[in-house]
Structures are given as C-alpha cells and as structure tokens.
Design an enzyme around this catalytic site. Structure first.
Site, PDB file in Angstrom:
ATOM      1  NE  ARG A 169       4.934   2.952   4.239  1.00 57.51           N
ATOM      2  CZ  ARG A 169       5.088   3.462   3.011  1.00 57.51           C
ATOM      3  NH1 ARG A 169       4.786   2.764   1.951  1.00 57.51           N
ATOM      4  NH2 ARG A 169       5.574   4.680   2.842  1.00 57.51           N
ATOM      5  CE1 TYR A 188      -3.605 -12.041  14.622  1.00 58.50           C
ATOM      6  CE2 TYR A 188      -2.570 -12.918  16.599  1.00 58.50           C
ATOM      7  CZ  TYR A 188      -2.569 -12.716  15.219  1.00 58.50           C
ATOM      8  OH  TYR A 188      -1.531 -13.183  14.460  1.00 58.50           O
ATOM      9  CD  GLU A 202      -7.708 -13.112  13.723  1.00 62.92           C
ATOM     10  OE1 GLU A 202      -7.976 -12.568  14.810  1.00 62.92           O
ATOM     11  OE2 GLU A 202      -6.781 -13.932  13.559  1.00 62.92           O
ATOM     12  CB  THR A 247      -1.986   3.777  -0.563  1.00 64.60           C
ATOM     13  OG1 THR A 247      -1.910   4.979  -1.335  1.00 64.60           O
ATOM     14  CG2 THR A 247      -1.446   2.620  -1.363  1.00 64.60           C
ATOM     15  CG  ASP A 267      -5.167   2.013  -7.595  1.00 65.98           C
ATOM     16  OD1 ASP A 267      -5.071   2.862  -6.692  1.00 65.98           O
ATOM     17  OD2 ASP A 267      -4.337   1.115  -7.767  1.00 65.98           O
ATOM     18  CE  LYS A 286       1.298   5.483  -3.456  1.00 67.24           C
ATOM     19  NZ  LYS A 286       0.495   4.271  -3.338  1.00 67.24           N
TER      20      LYS A 286
END
Ligand code: DSN
Length: 421
Positions: free
Chosen positions: A237, A54, A56, A228, A201, A231
C-alpha cells in the site's frame, strides 16, 4: 510456517483479526478492482526493521544519520520505478495515492489555481476535485465528462473549449471507475494549447502499463504520472509520483512531498515497493498483465450475452462497471451485499449522472487483478460472471448458498501464491 507466533501469544485480539482476514482472503473471491495480493517477499520487506528508521530527506541528503541502508532501499525503488515507467524522475515517498495527488497539486499550483479533471460519477476520483474534499476549498476544479456513456468516449471537444475558457494550470487524466483507454494525445494537446501541465493518475492501471498491456501515457507526452503501488501493480500500500523528463517539475514534486506535505518516509514500505517493482520488471509480470485483460474480456462476453448493461459498453482494462439497476432492478448496495453472501467481494459504485444516492447507487464495480494473481484463466473468469448473473437474477437462499460453495471451491483450487519469481 507460523509467521504470527509472537502476535498469537502476546495480542490474541489482533491475532484473531489478522488470521480472520487471511482466511477471508483465501476462501473468498476478491473482485474489488483496486485490490490484489502481494508476494511473501513484499510482506517480508513491509515487516522489516526499516520501519524503525527516520529518514527525512532523500537518498544522500537526509536530516538524520544512519542512512546507508535506507538510501540503498530508496535508490533501488527509484531506479526500478524509472525503468518500469520510462520516467526520468521518481518520488517513491507518497504514503498513498491521495497523498501523491495532494503533493502534486501543491507542487504545481498556488491556492485558487484551476485544474481540469474527470467528473467522479463519470469515472474520476475524489481527489480530482470533488466538492467534499478540502482540496476543492483550496483549488478551483472544473470537471469534464464522457460524451457517450454507451461507448465511454470523452467529450474532448467540450474539454478543449472549457480549457480555453478557464485556463487550467493542470489538465488531469485518470480514473478509478472508467473501463476504457483514454486518448492520451488529445489530453496532451489540450494541455499544451493552454499552457497547462498534463498529469495522468494511473493508480488503477499502473500494473497494466508496467506489464505493457496498456499504453504508457509518457509515450504520448504526459508530463507527470501519479499512482498507487498496491492495485494492478501488486505492491505494498503506497503511492508514487513519476516525472517524464522535466528536472524543474521533479524538483517541485520532491519539495512538495517532503518537506511540503509529508514527514519521515515509511522506509519499510519503500523497500517493499522496490521488491514489487523488481517483480514487475520480470517477464512473468507481462504475462500477468495480459491475462488480467483476457479475464476481463471473458467476463465482459458473458454480460454482453446476457444483455446486462455495462457502462461504456464493456472494458479495455481490468474493471467493469455494471448498471445493476437497469439490468436486474436491484440497487448497487443490495447487489454488493447479495454477492458478498455468495462469496464474491466487490463494491457498489455510482454510474454516470446517477439518479440514485452515492451510498446506494445504480452500479457495481469489479475487476480481475486479484483473481488473475490466483491463476484464474478466462474460463474461470467467465464462470464467475455466470454465477454473478444467476445470483443477481434469482436472489434466493438456495442459489446464493450454492454460489458460495462453488466460489469457495474455485478460490481454494487457486491458492494465493507466495512468490512471483
Ligand atoms: N479506493 C480506491 C479504489 O477503490 O479505486 C481509489 O481511491
């Protein structure tokens, strides 16, 4: 090397799904323009123990202890992303492209504020304001379109008039099914004229920009880019938000991603993003990006020769949108299924102002990023286009089965590479 020996022993059902998918990817031809194959190094990072942590917060400012290695991974991802895209700031924590866009909206807007984005059927994306999204319940989206579907020219005049009237806080460029390069300077000038933030984008073309085969919107003054990473950029991903130079915007973006919208970042994915960005910084990635476009042009030439109708008349990038309803009197849905039987995976897609329904539209969308990763040259890309035309025209079992055999042979002759070193 058997990298699945544990899963094979301990969870046979999932093992079967994993190796089944690997076989499908190895033997079939992947033409979905938003898909690609990652390197083994990227996979190793994704499968690493970083998934247990974790983290954060951001490097040097975390809420939990034990962050010396997560900080290293995230800092490397940030620094490499900045270099690749000429950005002053990068947030590598978004879990995907939609998440990146949602965080970007919340960073820049109050509920009820207005965004001017591209119409989905003209190539935009669901997250650019389609009424089915929750975003459209919170923010006020207006859409612009192409002026001429045969050339792909955006109606910049109408866009400017709309912008002056609706006073958007964001002018949003970018697409998921648009085959042309946008006039970035026009977007930026419209945004500046109405005091909006300009956002591009770049999800589909990030790899082309990183590989310098397409223009970098930051060079023409865009404020922010969302993307992203899986691609054309050929990473794991995930998503990312880049800010050209404004510290104020970068701070808002960071706050919106965490704590505004997401919880603990997926550190294994972030490490894998760093690996992929490292690969994209190599000279070989420039050759890859250039070849993607050469392969699209080779396919485009075949469709032109056969008088098949491509939306915008062709392509400047990695994808082609073919109006199969006009060209072959077959719906997009049926064409997708037919070509799937022939070993070619692609997707049905709406064309501009489609009169057919979204689940069975008039078009198919396909592209060359994955085949180019496999080492396909223009000659082979052209052959794939020829086979597509033959299958779409004849549609009988003999043709489909012959195509499937040829596609499998072509795929197996170009194994998915493990390394891009
Ligand atoms: N699903 C992606 C694509 O295929 O373009 C966009 O969200």
């Amino acid at each position: 090397m058997d990298c699945y020996k544990r899963i094979r022993k301990e969870d046979k059902d999932i093992y079967r799904a994993v190796v089944g998918e690997e076989k499908r990817q190895a033997e079939g031809l992947e033409l979905i323009p938003s898909e690609n194959y990652v390197s083994r190094a990227v996979k190793e990072a994704m499968a690493s123990s970083l998934t247990n942590k974790y983290s954060e917060g951001y490097p040097g400012k975390r809420y939990y202890g034990g962050q010396e290695f997560t900080d290293q991974a995230e800092t490397l991802a940030i620094e490499r992303a900045k270099k690749l895209f000429k950005a002053k700031y990068a947030n590598v924590q978004p879990l995907g492209g939609a998440n990146a866009n949602i965080a970007m909206y919340f960073a820049l807007l109050e509920p009820g504020d207005t965004v001017l984005g591209m119409d989905l059927s003209h190539g935009g994306h669901l997250t650019h304001g389609h009424p089915v999204t929750y975003l459209a319940k919170i923010f006020n989206f207006h859409q612009y379109k192409m002026k001429d579907v045969e050339t792909g020219e955006i109606d910049y005049g109408a866009m400017r008039r709309t912008a002056k009237e609706i006073k958007p806080k964001i002018v949003l460029a970018g697409f998921s099914a648009y085959p042309r390069e946008l006039d970035y300077k026009k977007f930026v000038s419209i945004a500046r004229e109405v005091g909006a933030v300009s956002v591009m984008d770049i999800a589909h073309i990030a790899g082309l920009i990183a590989g310098k085969a397409a223009k970098n919107p930051f060079d023409d003054g865009f404020d922010i880019m969302t993307t992203t990473t899986h691609k054309t950029l050929r990473g794991p991903r995930g998503g990312m938000i880049l800010v050209r130079e404004s510290e104020e915007l970068a701070k808002k973006i960071d706050k919106a991603v965490f704590p505004g919208f997401q919880g603990g970042p997926h550190m294994h994915q972030i490490a894998a993003k760093a690996v992929a960005f490292g690969e994209a910084l190599r000279p070989s990635f420039k050759r890859y990006a250039k070849q993607i476009i050469a392969n699209t042009h080779a396919m485009e030439k075949v469709f032109k020769k056969n008088k098949a109708r491509m939306i915008t008349g062709g392509s400047d990038n990695h994808l082609i949108l073919l109006d199969v309803w006009t060209s072959f009197r077959i719906s997009g849905g049926e064409a997708e299924k037919l070509l799937d039987r022939a070993g070619i995976t692609l997707n049905k897609n709406a064309i501009a102002d489609d009169t057919r329904k979204p689940m069975d539209p008039s078009g198919i969308r396909f592209g060359t990023p994955a085949m180019t990763t496999r080492g396909f040259t223009a000659k082979e890309a052209a052959r794939v286009a020829e086979i597509m035309i033959e299958v779409l025209t004849k549609r009988d079992d003999v043709t489909v089965n012959r195509a499937k055999r040829e596609m499998k042979k072509l795929a197996l002759a170009h194994p998915i590479p493990e390394s891009f070193a």
